[in-house]
Design a protein around this motif. Structure first.
Motif, PDB file in Angstrom:
ATOM      1  N   MET A  54      65.788 -47.984 -46.078  1.00  0.00           N
ATOM      2  CA  MET A  54      65.268 -46.611 -46.021  1.00  0.00           C
ATOM      3  C   MET A  54      63.910 -46.446 -46.696  1.00  0.00           C
ATOM      4  O   MET A  54      63.175 -45.515 -46.380  1.00  0.00           O
ATOM      5  CB  MET A  54      66.273 -45.634 -46.622  1.00  0.00           C
ATOM      6  CG  MET A  54      66.556 -45.817 -48.086  1.00  0.00           C
ATOM      7  SD  MET A  54      67.574 -44.489 -48.803  1.00  0.00           S
ATOM      8  CE  MET A  54      69.096 -44.587 -47.890  1.00  0.00           C
ATOM      9  N   GLN A  55      63.558 -47.319 -47.666  1.00  0.00           N
ATOM     10  CA  GLN A  55      62.237 -47.297 -48.291  1.00  0.00           C
ATOM     11  C   GLN A  55      61.811 -45.871 -48.673  1.00  0.00           C
ATOM     12  O   GLN A  55      60.744 -45.391 -48.274  1.00  0.00           O
ATOM     13  CB  GLN A  55      61.199 -47.906 -47.337  1.00  0.00           C
ATOM     14  CG  GLN A  55      61.476 -49.322 -46.904  1.00  0.00           C
ATOM     15  CD  GLN A  55      61.048 -50.370 -47.905  1.00  0.00           C
ATOM     16  OE1 GLN A  55      60.081 -50.185 -48.641  1.00  0.00           O
ATOM     17  NE2 GLN A  55      61.753 -51.472 -47.937  1.00  0.00           N
ATOM     18  N   ASP A  95      61.059 -39.345 -50.921  1.00  0.00           N
ATOM     19  CA  ASP A  95      60.922 -38.476 -49.749  1.00  0.00           C
ATOM     20  C   ASP A  95      62.307 -38.001 -49.330  1.00  0.00           C
ATOM     21  O   ASP A  95      63.155 -38.814 -48.945  1.00  0.00           O
ATOM     22  CB  ASP A  95      60.253 -39.264 -48.621  1.00  0.00           C
ATOM     23  CG  ASP A  95      59.975 -38.422 -47.383  1.00  0.00           C
ATOM     24  OD1 ASP A  95      60.347 -37.230 -47.369  1.00  0.00           O
ATOM     25  OD2 ASP A  95      59.394 -38.968 -46.430  1.00  0.00           O
ATOM     26  N   ILE A  96      62.526 -36.700 -49.409  1.00  0.00           N
ATOM     27  CA  ILE A  96      63.822 -36.138 -49.004  1.00  0.00           C
ATOM     28  C   ILE A  96      64.093 -36.421 -47.531  1.00  0.00           C
ATOM     29  O   ILE A  96      65.248 -36.604 -47.125  1.00  0.00           O
ATOM     30  CB  ILE A  96      63.854 -34.622 -49.284  1.00  0.00           C
ATOM     31  CG1 ILE A  96      63.793 -34.354 -50.791  1.00  0.00           C
ATOM     32  CG2 ILE A  96      65.106 -33.978 -48.678  1.00  0.00           C
ATOM     33  CD1 ILE A  96      63.622 -32.892 -51.142  1.00  0.00           C
ATOM     34  N   GLU A 100      63.466 -39.687 -41.316  1.00  0.00           N
ATOM     35  CA  GLU A 100      62.575 -39.568 -40.164  1.00  0.00           C
ATOM     36  C   GLU A 100      61.870 -40.889 -39.855  1.00  0.00           C
ATOM     37  O   GLU A 100      61.409 -41.101 -38.725  1.00  0.00           O
ATOM     38  CB  GLU A 100      61.534 -38.471 -40.412  1.00  0.00           C
ATOM     39  CG  GLU A 100      62.112 -37.071 -40.596  1.00  0.00           C
ATOM     40  CD  GLU A 100      62.698 -36.503 -39.306  1.00  0.00           C
ATOM     41  OE1 GLU A 100      62.467 -37.089 -38.226  1.00  0.00           O
ATOM     42  OE2 GLU A 100      63.395 -35.461 -39.391  1.00  0.00           O
ATOM     43  N   GLU A 101      61.783 -41.773 -40.835  1.00  0.00           N
ATOM     44  CA  GLU A 101      61.125 -43.062 -40.646  1.00  0.00           C
ATOM     45  C   GLU A 101      62.093 -44.172 -40.227  1.00  0.00           C
ATOM     46  O   GLU A 101      61.664 -45.291 -39.916  1.00  0.00           O
ATOM     47  CB  GLU A 101      60.418 -43.489 -41.941  1.00  0.00           C
ATOM     48  CG  GLU A 101      59.472 -42.448 -42.526  1.00  0.00           C
ATOM     49  CD  GLU A 101      58.228 -42.244 -41.678  1.00  0.00           C
ATOM     50  OE1 GLU A 101      57.928 -43.108 -40.824  1.00  0.00           O
ATOM     51  OE2 GLU A 101      57.544 -41.211 -41.880  1.00  0.00           O
ATOM     52  N   LEU A 102      63.383 -43.887 -40.213  1.00  0.00           N
ATOM     53  CA  LEU A 102      64.364 -44.940 -39.956  1.00  0.00           C
ATOM     54  C   LEU A 102      64.311 -45.533 -38.553  1.00  0.00           C
ATOM     55  O   LEU A 102      64.670 -46.702 -38.379  1.00  0.00           O
ATOM     56  CB  LEU A 102      65.778 -44.432 -40.265  1.00  0.00           C
ATOM     57  CG  LEU A 102      66.091 -44.250 -41.752  1.00  0.00           C
ATOM     58  CD1 LEU A 102      67.492 -43.709 -41.947  1.00  0.00           C
ATOM     59  CD2 LEU A 102      65.926 -45.562 -42.513  1.00  0.00           C
ATOM     60  N   PRO A 103      63.897 -44.788 -37.518  1.00  0.00           N
ATOM     61  CA  PRO A 103      63.841 -45.434 -36.197  1.00  0.00           C
ATOM     62  C   PRO A 103      62.994 -46.705 -36.160  1.00  0.00           C
ATOM     63  O   PRO A 103      63.307 -47.631 -35.403  1.00  0.00           O
ATOM     64  CB  PRO A 103      63.259 -44.329 -35.306  1.00  0.00           C
ATOM     65  CG  PRO A 103      63.766 -43.064 -35.926  1.00  0.00           C
ATOM     66  CD  PRO A 103      63.693 -43.335 -37.418  1.00  0.00           C
ATOM     67  N   THR A 109      70.010 -49.770 -35.139  1.00  0.00           N
ATOM     68  CA  THR A 109      70.980 -48.755 -34.734  1.00  0.00           C
ATOM     69  C   THR A 109      70.377 -47.380 -35.005  1.00  0.00           C
ATOM     70  O   THR A 109      69.270 -47.283 -35.554  1.00  0.00           O
ATOM     71  CB  THR A 109      72.303 -48.929 -35.521  1.00  0.00           C
ATOM     72  OG1 THR A 109      73.295 -48.053 -34.991  1.00  0.00           O
ATOM     73  CG2 THR A 109      72.111 -48.652 -37.008  1.00  0.00           C
ATOM     74  N   ASP A 110      71.087 -46.338 -34.648  1.00  0.00           N
ATOM     75  CA  ASP A 110      70.582 -44.973 -34.852  1.00  0.00           C
ATOM     76  C   ASP A 110      70.905 -44.514 -36.267  1.00  0.00           C
ATOM     77  O   ASP A 110      71.705 -43.611 -36.486  1.00  0.00           O
ATOM     78  CB  ASP A 110      71.188 -44.025 -33.817  1.00  0.00           C
ATOM     79  CG  ASP A 110      70.672 -42.598 -33.960  1.00  0.00           C
ATOM     80  OD1 ASP A 110      69.617 -42.412 -34.608  1.00  0.00           O
ATOM     81  OD2 ASP A 110      71.332 -41.671 -33.439  1.00  0.00           O
ATOM     82  N   ALA A 111      70.231 -45.132 -37.248  1.00  0.00           N
ATOM     83  CA  ALA A 111      70.497 -44.808 -38.650  1.00  0.00           C
ATOM     84  C   ALA A 111      70.029 -43.405 -39.006  1.00  0.00           C
ATOM     85  O   ALA A 111      70.578 -42.786 -39.926  1.00  0.00           O
ATOM     86  CB  ALA A 111      69.828 -45.837 -39.554  1.00  0.00           C
TER      87      ALA A 111
END
Length: 202
Positions: A54-55, A95-96, A100-103, A109-111
């Protein structure tokens, strides 16, 4: 000499530099830290594991004297002096809306859907994993021959407003000065517990 568990175990000198002999510094030598060094720290610490890659950490490297003075105004008196004197102080935030950056960060997968609609859960995950990334940052800096001075005696709400104003979903969590530590500024090392004091094997 530490027990060697594998041929790839780091040398005793390397382990001393990163852990056993490394200290939290309260004062700094008048020696700069370059932008290239900050990039090198980042290139190492970004490789540390986070949940679903997730960074979430968002770092502001406070390097100019003007910005150090600005940050120091949001710290306790003792910490303000440390910030002004340090070559760089990193603001470790999160970043809450990291999901939004996971794709692209976790394309397997659809994390993103795991976190959508659950802001409280995202904050919990972001704080935990950005704290991990901040710890990786300290290890990376030490591995590259630098010293660190992590601090929590700061006005986090004030820092968020001042340094993340253009990113309203980012929050400051703690700060860490980076440079070449003044050995006269450290205290005698505090005790460290033996293995059995706070850990157990079950």
């Amino acid at each position: 000499m530490p027990q060697q568990f594998h041929d790839n175990t780091l040398s005793a000198d390397a382990l001393d530099q990163i852990f056993r002999e490394a200290r939290t510094y309260n004062g700094w030598l008048d020696k700069p830290v370059s932008e290239d060094q900050l990039h090198a720290i980042y290139e190492l610490f970004k490789m540390g594991p986070t949940s679903a890659n997730m960074q979430p950490a968002r770092i502001v490297w406070v390097k100019s004297q003007e910005q150090k003075n600005r940050l120091a105004e949001l710290a306790s008196d003792a910490n303000a002096d440390k910030i002004r004197a340090a070559p760089v102080t990193a603001i470790i935030g999160y970043d809450i809306d990291f999901h939004e950056e996971l794709p692209w960060l976790f394309p397997h997968t659809d994390a993103k859907s795991w976190f959508a609609g659950d802001e409280a859960g995202r904050i919990e995950g972001a704080k935990r994993n950005s704290a991990l990334q901040g710890a990786y940052m300290i290890i990376a800096a030490r591995a590259l021959g630098l010293d660190c001075g992590p601090m929590s005696g700061v006005d986090l709400d004030g820092i968020t407003k001042e340094f993340f104003a253009d990113q309203p979903r980012h929050r400051a969590d703690w700060v860490c000065s980076i440079g070449y530590g003044d050995p006269t500024s450290i205290f005698e090392r505090s005790p460290r517990p033996d293995f059995d004091k706070f850990t157990r094997i079950v």
